[in-house]
Design a protein around this motif. Structure first.
Motif, PDB file in Angstrom:
ATOM      1  N   MET A   1      14.562  23.775  11.356  1.00  0.00           N
ATOM      2  CA  MET A   1      15.312  23.305  10.205  1.00  0.00           C
ATOM      3  C   MET A   1      16.713  23.935  10.223  1.00  0.00           C
ATOM      4  O   MET A   1      16.939  24.960  10.835  1.00  0.00           O
ATOM      5  N   THR A   2      17.574  23.323   9.507  1.00  0.00           N
ATOM      6  CA  THR A   2      18.962  23.771   9.427  1.00  0.00           C
ATOM      7  C   THR A   2      19.109  24.894   8.405  1.00  0.00           C
ATOM      8  O   THR A   2      18.505  24.852   7.340  1.00  0.00           O
ATOM      9  N   GLU A   3      19.927  25.878   8.735  1.00  0.00           N
ATOM     10  CA  GLU A   3      20.275  26.927   7.781  1.00  0.00           C
ATOM     11  C   GLU A   3      21.391  26.378   6.889  1.00  0.00           C
ATOM     12  O   GLU A   3      22.417  25.909   7.385  1.00  0.00           O
ATOM     13  N   VAL A   4      21.179  26.405   5.569  1.00  0.00           N
ATOM     14  CA  VAL A   4      22.160  25.874   4.627  1.00  0.00           C
ATOM     15  C   VAL A   4      22.605  27.003   3.710  1.00  0.00           C
ATOM     16  O   VAL A   4      21.781  27.634   3.042  1.00  0.00           O
ATOM     17  N   LEU A   5      23.908  27.258   3.694  1.00  0.00           N
ATOM     18  CA  LEU A   5      24.475  28.316   2.859  1.00  0.00           C
ATOM     19  C   LEU A   5      25.293  27.685   1.739  1.00  0.00           C
ATOM     20  O   LEU A   5      26.136  26.824   1.997  1.00  0.00           O
ATOM     21  N   PHE A   6      25.032  28.115   0.524  1.00  0.00           N
ATOM     22  CA  PHE A   6      25.772  27.668  -0.650  1.00  0.00           C
ATOM     23  C   PHE A   6      26.687  28.808  -1.072  1.00  0.00           C
ATOM     24  O   PHE A   6      26.216  29.902  -1.373  1.00  0.00           O
ATOM     25  N   TYR A   7      27.987  28.555  -1.081  1.00  0.00           N
ATOM     26  CA  TYR A   7      28.968  29.554  -1.493  1.00  0.00           C
ATOM     27  C   TYR A   7      29.578  29.131  -2.827  1.00  0.00           C
ATOM     28  O   TYR A   7      30.283  28.136  -2.906  1.00  0.00           O
TER      29      TYR A   7
END
Length: 149
Positions: A1-7
């Protein structure tokens, strides 16, 4: 799965943070797509990356360039991946679409904009429901990033 970062941007604007994040991506050997919500925003980011620092250079171009696929950083309004990017930055109203094929997706949103907050919350729920590895980062009052979730 993709690593998703919310900033969650609160203390510094996108224009201050994005160039450094792009530099780090290139240092890792990644190709990058930066998706913005409008043509005007893409053009503003293009201008920013040419002028943000006297001693720095970020090789980039716009999706409409004839050699768009050759750019290590491509700025676009489209959801495709013409330069074979490993990482995708979503800014200025761009929303998460198909995350397949990316090592990392980074959603940067203005914490002072209620519409941007609502859109980020909806994206968070969708990304988590799809089983991606999502993390949420918020700026402290000193401008440091703190992992919140």
């Amino acid at each position: 799965m993709t690593e998703v970062l919310f900033y969650h941007l609160q203390q510094q604007p996108l224009e201050t943070l994005l160039p450094g994040l792009l530099e780090k991506s290139l240092e890792r050997g990644w190709r990058v797509v930066v998706e913005a919500g409008s043509v005007e925003r893409c053009e503003a980011l293009d201008a920013l990356l040419w002028t943000y620092g006297e001693d720095s250079f970020l090789p980039h171009g716009l999706w409409r360039d004839p050699d768009a696929a050759q750019h290590p950083i491509l700025i676009t309004t489209e959801m495709d991946n013409p330069n074979g990017a490993n990482v995708r930055f979503l800014v200025a109203g761009a929303s998460t679409g198909d995350l397949a094929g990316y090592v990392r997706v980074v959603l940067l949103f203005d914490g002072n904009d209620p519409d941007a907050l609502d859109a980020a919350r909806a994206s968070w729920k969708r990304v988590k429901a799809e089983g991606h590895d999502a993390t949420y980062w918020q700026q402290s009052e000193q401008g440091r990033w703190q992992k919140k979730a």
